[in-house]
Design an enzyme around this catalytic site. Structure first.
Site, PDB file in Angstrom:
ATOM      1  N   ARG A  74       0.795  -1.222   0.000  1.00  0.00           N
ATOM      2  CA  ARG A  74       0.000   0.000   0.000  1.00  0.00           C
ATOM      3  C   ARG A  74       0.829   1.276   0.000  1.00  0.00           C
ATOM      4  O   ARG A  74       0.614   2.164  -0.824  1.00  0.00           O
ATOM      5  CB  ARG A  74      -0.929   0.048   1.234  1.00  0.00           C
ATOM      6  CG  ARG A  74      -2.201  -0.699   1.076  1.00  0.00           C
ATOM      7  CD  ARG A  74      -2.593  -1.336   2.381  1.00  0.00           C
ATOM      8  NE  ARG A  74      -1.646  -2.374   2.675  1.00  0.00           N
ATOM      9  CZ  ARG A  74      -1.766  -3.637   2.228  1.00  0.00           C
ATOM     10  NH1 ARG A  74      -2.819  -3.978   1.562  1.00  0.00           N
ATOM     11  NH2 ARG A  74      -0.846  -4.539   2.483  1.00  0.00           N
ATOM     12  N   LYS A 103      25.868  -3.917  -1.491  1.00  0.00           N
ATOM     13  CA  LYS A 103      27.334  -3.840  -1.504  1.00  0.00           C
ATOM     14  C   LYS A 103      27.834  -3.187  -0.222  1.00  0.00           C
ATOM     15  O   LYS A 103      29.025  -2.919  -0.100  1.00  0.00           O
ATOM     16  CB  LYS A 103      27.798  -3.021  -2.708  1.00  0.00           C
ATOM     17  CG  LYS A 103      27.382  -3.590  -4.049  1.00  0.00           C
ATOM     18  CD  LYS A 103      27.801  -2.617  -5.158  1.00  0.00           C
ATOM     19  CE  LYS A 103      27.044  -2.865  -6.437  1.00  0.00           C
ATOM     20  NZ  LYS A 103      27.068  -1.682  -7.310  1.00  0.00           N
ATOM     21  N   ARG A 124      11.131   3.765   3.828  1.00  0.00           N
ATOM     22  CA  ARG A 124      10.738   2.759   4.834  1.00  0.00           C
ATOM     23  C   ARG A 124      11.984   1.978   5.205  1.00  0.00           C
ATOM     24  O   ARG A 124      12.720   1.503   4.330  1.00  0.00           O
ATOM     25  CB  ARG A 124       9.668   1.820   4.311  1.00  0.00           C
ATOM     26  CG  ARG A 124       9.394   0.678   5.297  1.00  0.00           C
ATOM     27  CD  ARG A 124       8.213  -0.154   4.931  1.00  0.00           C
ATOM     28  NE  ARG A 124       6.967   0.572   5.159  1.00  0.00           N
ATOM     29  CZ  ARG A 124       5.770   0.037   5.007  1.00  0.00           C
ATOM     30  NH1 ARG A 124       5.652  -1.225   4.642  1.00  0.00           N
ATOM     31  NH2 ARG A 124       4.684   0.742   5.223  1.00  0.00           N
TER      32      ARG A 124
HETATM   33  N1   CP Z   1      -0.461  -0.082   5.818  1.00  0.00           N
HETATM   34  C1   CP Z   1       0.771  -0.322   5.288  1.00  0.00           C
HETATM   35  O1   CP Z   1       1.783   0.312   5.659  1.00  0.00           O
HETATM   36  O2   CP Z   1       0.767  -1.274   4.313  1.00  0.00           O
HETATM   37  P1   CP Z   1       2.046  -1.750   3.495  1.00  0.00           P
HETATM   38  O3   CP Z   1       2.982  -2.425   4.481  1.00  0.00           O
HETATM   39  O4   CP Z   1       1.533  -2.656   2.434  1.00  0.00           O
HETATM   40  O5   CP Z   1       2.706  -0.506   2.937  1.00  0.00           O
END
Ligand code: CP
Length: 327
Positions: A74, A103, A124
């Site tokens: 998402r 690497k 992320r």
């Molecule tokens: N809600 C959410 O962060 O979903 P994903 O891990 O698929 O990005």
């Protein structure tokens, strides 16, 4: 999903605290109520634009680097869709194992590389605090798309936008929100509880003992005068709940697989369970789900979790436009 109507949010000009150009989005602690009303006002406009014309050129010529060290469906794809709906383009690094990270390149060097090519970076990463470290190193805006068990601020924004759009802008004060499941490792509930503490809400936490909301977060929220209570079972609080926020037990965060097996199916939302709930409440989930909401419940009008994902597109369009100086 209800059709957008004339904006119920503050007209943009009435909000003085709207300077998001060039800023990072790292934590929900950055936001106050006027910021939220501004963001949701822009998101509401984005929703109307997508429904009317689909794609438009607000960010034409701008580039987003989507840098994901952890799996995502998402967040990654909605940021991509958001950028493309706004006429911009995306450098997708959804599998760092195909990048120079393998690497041995550090997070900071990776971010410094990507900002040579992109105008904004969505990150992320599995370590709490990583987004802040990246933001300190980068000249371009960093948007935190989840840092370990820390925060997921854009998820919390889309979650609250979902509540506003589904239940009404004026009704958040007075709501009872019940968070269910993995409240220890679930970064979405950490961010959402902080954001909700800007409103006069009551928050219930329902979890297995080993997955309770972190003590320091409960204390932080209590200091703002928000009533909170912890429970081991849902039935005590379901009848009073206006928003049931269900979370997945996060297998990947457990050191001991046996502990995961013991708690993974502690709560399962089914049509039978939901007979005890109000008819005008909503059930949310950041997704992905495993077993915690039965698919038999998906057609119930109270099941808001698929609509919630779509609201995320509009919020992420708003955030990109804001940090790139176009909203
Ligand atoms: N809600 C959410 O962060 O979903 P994903 O891990 O698929 O990005």
């Amino acid at each position: 999903m209800p059709t957008p109507s004339p904006s119920p949010y503050l007209p943009f000009g009435e909000n003085k605290n709207t300077s998001w150009y060039g800023r990072d989005i790292i934590s929900v602690k950055q936001f106050q109520r006027p910021d939220l009303e501004y963001i949701f006002g822009v998101a509401h406009e984005m929703r109307g634009m997508v429904e009317r014309i689909g794609t438009f050129n607000l960010l034409k010529g701008k580039i987003l680097a989507n840098l994901f060290y952890e799996p995502s469906t998402r967040t990654s794809s909605s940021f991509t869709a958001a950028m493309e709906r706004l006429g911009g383009s995306v450098i997708p690094i959804n599998e760092v194992r195909y990048s120079s990270v393998m690497k041995g390149e550090s997070l900071i060097d990776t971010v410094r590389t990507l900002e040579c090519y992109a105008d904004v970076i969505v990150l992320r990463h599995p370590e709490t605090g990583s987004a802040e470290i990246a933001a300190r190193a980068a000249r371009k805006p960093i948007i935190n798309a989840g840092d370990g068990i820390g925060e997921h601020p854009t998820q919390a924004l889309l979650d609250l936008f979902t509540v506003f759009e589904e239940l009404g802008v004026g009704v958040v004060d007075g709501l009872t929100i019940t968070m269910l499941g993995d409240l220890k490792y679930g970064r979405t509930v950490h961010s959402l509880a902080r954001l909700l503490s800007l409103y006069n809400v009551k928050i219930n936490y329902v979890s297995p003992d080993i997955l309770r909301m972190p003590r320091e977060l409960i204390e932080e929220i209590a200091a703002k005068g928000i009533p909170q209570a912890e429970y081991a079972t849902l039935d005590q609080v379901l009848p009073e709940t206006d928003v049931l926020y269900v979370t997945r037990v996060q297998k990947e965060r457990f050191e001991n697989p046996e502990e995961y097996e013991r708690v993974k199916d502690s709560y399962v939302i089914t049509p039978e369970v939901m007979k005890a709930a109000k008819q005008d409440m909503i059930v949310m989930h950041p997704l992905p789900r495993v077993n915690e909401i039965s698919v038999d419940f998906d057609d119930d009008p109270r099941a808001a979790y698929f609509r919630q994902m779509e609201y995320g597109l509009y919020v992420r369009m708003a955030l990109l436009a804001m940090v790139l100086g176009k909203a």
